[in-house]
Design an enzyme around this catalytic site. Structure first.
Site, PDB file in Angstrom:
ATOM      1  N   MET A  22       4.714-127.008   9.551  1.00 21.81           N
ATOM      2  CA  MET A  22       3.851-126.145   9.936  1.00 21.81           C
ATOM      3  C   MET A  22       2.312-126.460  11.040  1.00 21.81           C
ATOM      4  SD  MET A  22       4.398-122.036   9.038  1.00 21.81           S
ATOM      5  CE  MET A  22       4.505-122.411   7.564  1.00 21.81           C
ATOM      6  N   VAL A  23       2.325-126.456  12.363  1.00 18.59           N
ATOM      7  CA  VAL A  23       0.610-127.136  12.297  1.00 18.59           C
ATOM      8  C   VAL A  23      -0.632-126.790  12.041  1.00 18.59           C
ATOM      9  CG1 VAL A  23      -1.208-127.960  14.990  1.00 18.59           C
ATOM     10  CG2 VAL A  23       1.330-128.646  14.253  1.00 18.59           C
ATOM     11  N   GLU A  46       3.471-131.188  11.209  1.00 14.19           N
ATOM     12  CA  GLU A  46       3.699-132.283  12.639  1.00 14.19           C
ATOM     13  C   GLU A  46       1.974-133.308  12.096  1.00 14.19           C
ATOM     14  OE1 GLU A  46       3.543-132.347  16.284  1.00 14.19           O
ATOM     15  OE2 GLU A  46       5.295-133.798  16.636  1.00 14.19           O
ATOM     16  N   CYS A 119      10.213-129.395  18.652  1.00 13.25           N
ATOM     17  CA  CYS A 119       8.421-129.156  19.128  1.00 13.25           C
ATOM     18  C   CYS A 119       8.547-128.743  20.414  1.00 13.25           C
ATOM     19  CB  CYS A 119       7.023-129.528  18.506  1.00 13.25           C
ATOM     20  SG  CYS A 119       6.371-128.769  19.430  1.00 13.25           S
ATOM     21  N   LYS A 158      14.024-132.911  11.873  1.00 15.85           N
ATOM     22  CA  LYS A 158      14.566-131.482  12.213  1.00 15.85           C
ATOM     23  C   LYS A 158      14.257-131.589  13.911  1.00 15.85           C
ATOM     24  CE  LYS A 158      12.293-126.752  11.803  1.00 15.85           C
ATOM     25  NZ  LYS A 158      10.605-127.206  13.094  1.00 15.85           N
ATOM     26  N   GLY A 219      14.681-117.813  10.605  1.00 15.09           N
ATOM     27  CA  GLY A 219      15.016-116.403   9.966  1.00 15.09           C
ATOM     28  C   GLY A 219      13.768-115.938   9.458  1.00 15.09           C
ATOM     29  N   ALA A 245       9.364-120.936   7.393  1.00 10.94           N
ATOM     30  CA  ALA A 245       8.087-121.094   8.204  1.00 10.94           C
ATOM     31  C   ALA A 245       7.349-119.903   8.338  1.00 10.94           C
ATOM     32  CB  ALA A 245       7.721-122.115   9.261  1.00 10.94           C
ATOM     33  N   ARG A 246       6.977-118.966   9.724  1.00 11.23           N
ATOM     34  CA  ARG A 246       6.035-118.298   9.176  1.00 11.23           C
ATOM     35  C   ARG A 246       6.348-116.990   8.154  1.00 11.23           C
ATOM     36  NH1 ARG A 246       8.674-115.919  15.166  1.00 11.23           N
ATOM     37  NH2 ARG A 246      10.122-117.051  14.306  1.00 11.23           N
TER      38      ARG A 246
HETATM   39  C1  FNR Z   1       6.053-124.102  14.244  1.00 12.27           C
HETATM   40  N1  FNR Z   1       6.809-125.582  13.740  1.00 12.27           N
HETATM   41  C2  FNR Z   1       6.844-126.067  13.636  1.00 12.27           C
HETATM   42  N2  FNR Z   1       8.104-127.376  13.259  1.00 12.27           N
HETATM   43  C3  FNR Z   1       8.047-128.204  12.814  1.00 12.27           C
HETATM   44  O1  FNR Z   1       8.984-128.939  13.326  1.00 12.27           O
HETATM   45  N3  FNR Z   1       6.415-128.940  12.968  1.00 12.27           N
HETATM   46  C4  FNR Z   1       5.390-128.732  13.077  1.00 12.27           C
HETATM   47  O2  FNR Z   1       4.856-129.169  12.713  1.00 12.27           O
HETATM   48  C5  FNR Z   1       5.736-127.369  13.381  1.00 12.27           C
HETATM   49  N4  FNR Z   1       4.283-126.565  13.635  1.00 12.27           N
HETATM   50  C6  FNR Z   1       4.662-124.798  13.400  1.00 12.27           C
HETATM   51  C7  FNR Z   1       3.522-124.000  13.432  1.00 12.27           C
HETATM   52  C8  FNR Z   1       3.583-122.918  13.312  1.00 12.27           C
HETATM   53  C9  FNR Z   1       2.084-122.379  12.890  1.00 12.27           C
HETATM   54  C10 FNR Z   1       4.484-122.256  13.047  1.00 12.27           C
HETATM   55  C11 FNR Z   1       4.499-120.751  12.732  1.00 12.27           C
HETATM   56  C12 FNR Z   1       5.693-123.061  14.326  1.00 12.27           C
HETATM   57  C13 FNR Z   1       8.146-124.619  13.772  1.00 12.27           C
HETATM   58  C14 FNR Z   1       8.450-124.237  12.126  1.00 12.27           C
HETATM   59  O3  FNR Z   1       8.925-124.550  11.675  1.00 12.27           O
HETATM   60  C15 FNR Z   1       9.999-123.752  12.884  1.00 12.27           C
HETATM   61  O4  FNR Z   1      10.781-123.789  12.948  1.00 12.27           O
HETATM   62  C16 FNR Z   1       9.675-121.824  13.400  1.00 12.27           C
HETATM   63  O5  FNR Z   1       8.700-121.565  12.823  1.00 12.27           O
HETATM   64  C17 FNR Z   1      11.073-121.097  12.909  1.00 12.27           C
HETATM   65  O6  FNR Z   1      10.997-120.364  11.412  1.00 12.27           O
HETATM   66  P1  FNR Z   1      10.667-119.056  11.102  1.00 12.27           P
HETATM   67  O7  FNR Z   1       9.314-119.169  11.194  1.00 12.27           O
HETATM   68  O8  FNR Z   1      11.015-118.690  11.274  1.00 12.27           O
HETATM   69  O9  FNR Z   1      10.990-119.786   9.974  1.00 12.27           O
END
Ligand code: FNR
Length: 343
Positions: A22-23, A46, A119, A158, A219, A245-246
């Site tokens: 997660m950025v 990332e 992304c 991913k 999920g 993530a979230r």
């Molecule tokens: C992300 N996601 C994301 N994915 C990735 O491959 N590289 C990244 O840097 C990011 N950055 C990022 C920042 C933030 C604040 C969020 C909320 C999401 C996507 C994340 O890894 C994931 O694929 C999605 O959020 C879906 O998963 P969850 O949130 O349902 O568990």
């Protein structure tokens, strides 16, 4: 013997629960906290290859970290011994040679490298990175093959799902042939937003179509609220592993098998790591605001938002004394290093 030992140390992606990349969120304090609460593997945010190739690897003796520092002195990636065999470095790339240069730069300090192919944001796709790669399987193959052959640590990627099941399966089978160790699958189409329900059937089909571990993702919104839900999400998707993530951003103790802790406790734990590792105050604020969620406009939330330094944030949480102690510790380390006195 050495080869066997190296193989034994290789990070496994089977049956694991991971902190997703997660950025802004996936910096060192959050990764350490996720590990404390039971995450097996932690992905960094990332990091873009063009920025990373300009970085210098610097051992930070005061913080006891390894820093990758940009020419403008910004620390792009900070890591430490504690996470060395658990942290996955995720890069944004569209260029096999540059990807390899970055992977080699970080290879000794991380447990695996991952390529972001999901992304959908413009800053990623306009350079042909992130989800743009999904429509360029030749490029995917070139990047992953180069990485797999060029570094000694596991390589993963991913992805998001493609418009049809057949296309998705063809892609993951092609990816598997490159020799990657695992595939993370965010079960949404490129155009879908995080609020849309995920397609567990696609993840399930992918899990059946390849023999390497699949890490199910997506999920957090409706399926995974607590640790107990992680096993159910794994069952529902038929995947070997799960990546959050979230749910983890809102409360990193979601990984805790003993049940989640109050977010107030977790925010304090987070802040302590942020102070200890001299995390950038804006990043500290950002992550705390994600945990505050609907309380971001509360008196505490307002103080966090107004703060400009980790000292001010610590004050808002009643952790001024802790902040002071850490500053003294760091200063005495600095003094010892300058004087050559190890005591
Ligand atoms: C992300 N996601 C994301 N994915 C990735 O491959 N590289 C990244 O840097 C990011 N950055 C990022 C920042 C933030 C604040 C969020 C909320 C999401 C996507 C994340 O890894 C994931 O694929 C999605 O959020 C879906 O998963 P969850 O949130 O349902 O568990």
């Amino acid at each position: 013997m050495a080869a066997v030992a190296a193989a034994e140390r290789r990070l496994s992606f089977s049956n694991i629960t991971a902190l997703a990349p997660m950025v802004r969120v996936g910096t060192l304090p959050m990764r350490l906290l996720a590990l404390d609460h039971g995450a097996d593997v932690v992905y960094c945010e990332e990091l873009i290859d063009i920025k990373m190739v300009q970085c210098q690897r610097v051992v930070n003796e005061v913080l006891q970290t390894v820093d990758f520092v940009a020419p403008d002195e910004r620390v792009m990636f900070r890591t430490c011994e504690r996470e060395k065999d658990r942290v996955v470095f995720q890069m944004g790339t569209a260029d096999p040679d540059r990807a390899l240069s970055v992977a080699r730069l970080v290879e000794k300090d991380v447990a695996a490298v991952d390529v972001n192919m999901g992304c959908p944001k413009e800053y990623s796709t306009k350079g042909g990175m992130g989800a743009a790669l999904l429509s360029n399987p030749d490029r995917i193959e070139a990047i992953l093959t180069k990485l797999v052959n060029g570094v000694s640590i596991p390589v993963t990627c991913k992805i998001r799902i493609l418009p049809s099941l057949q296309e998705t399966i063809s892609l993951v089978q092609r990816i598997e042939k490159t020799g990657v160790t695992a595939i993370g699958v965010h079960g949404r189409f490129k155009e879908e937003r995080p609020r849309h329900p995920i397609h567990c059937d696609y993840i399930q089909a992918v899990a059946q179509a390849v023999s390497i571990p699949v890490i199910a993702n997506g999920g957090s919104l409706d399926l995974v609220k607590t640790h107990a839900d992680i096993a159910e999400f794994r069952r529902l998707t038929g995947a070997s592993s799960v990546m959050l993530a979230r749910a983890a951003m809102w409360n990193p103790s979601v990984f805790n098998s003993g049940g989640p802790l109050p977010v107030e406790t977790v925010m304090e734990e987070y802040l302590k790591y942020a102070v200890q590792y001299d995390n950038h105050a804006f990043n500290t604020k950002y992550c705390l605001c994600q945990m505050l969620r609907d309380k971001v406009e509360s008196p505490l939330g307002k103080r966090v938002q107004a703060a400009q330094t980790n000292a001010e944030i610590s004050d808002a949480y009643g952790l001024s004394e802790f902040h002071q102690q850490i500053q003294e510790q760091l200063q005495s380390r600095r003094d010892a290093l300058q004087g050559g006195d190890p005591s």
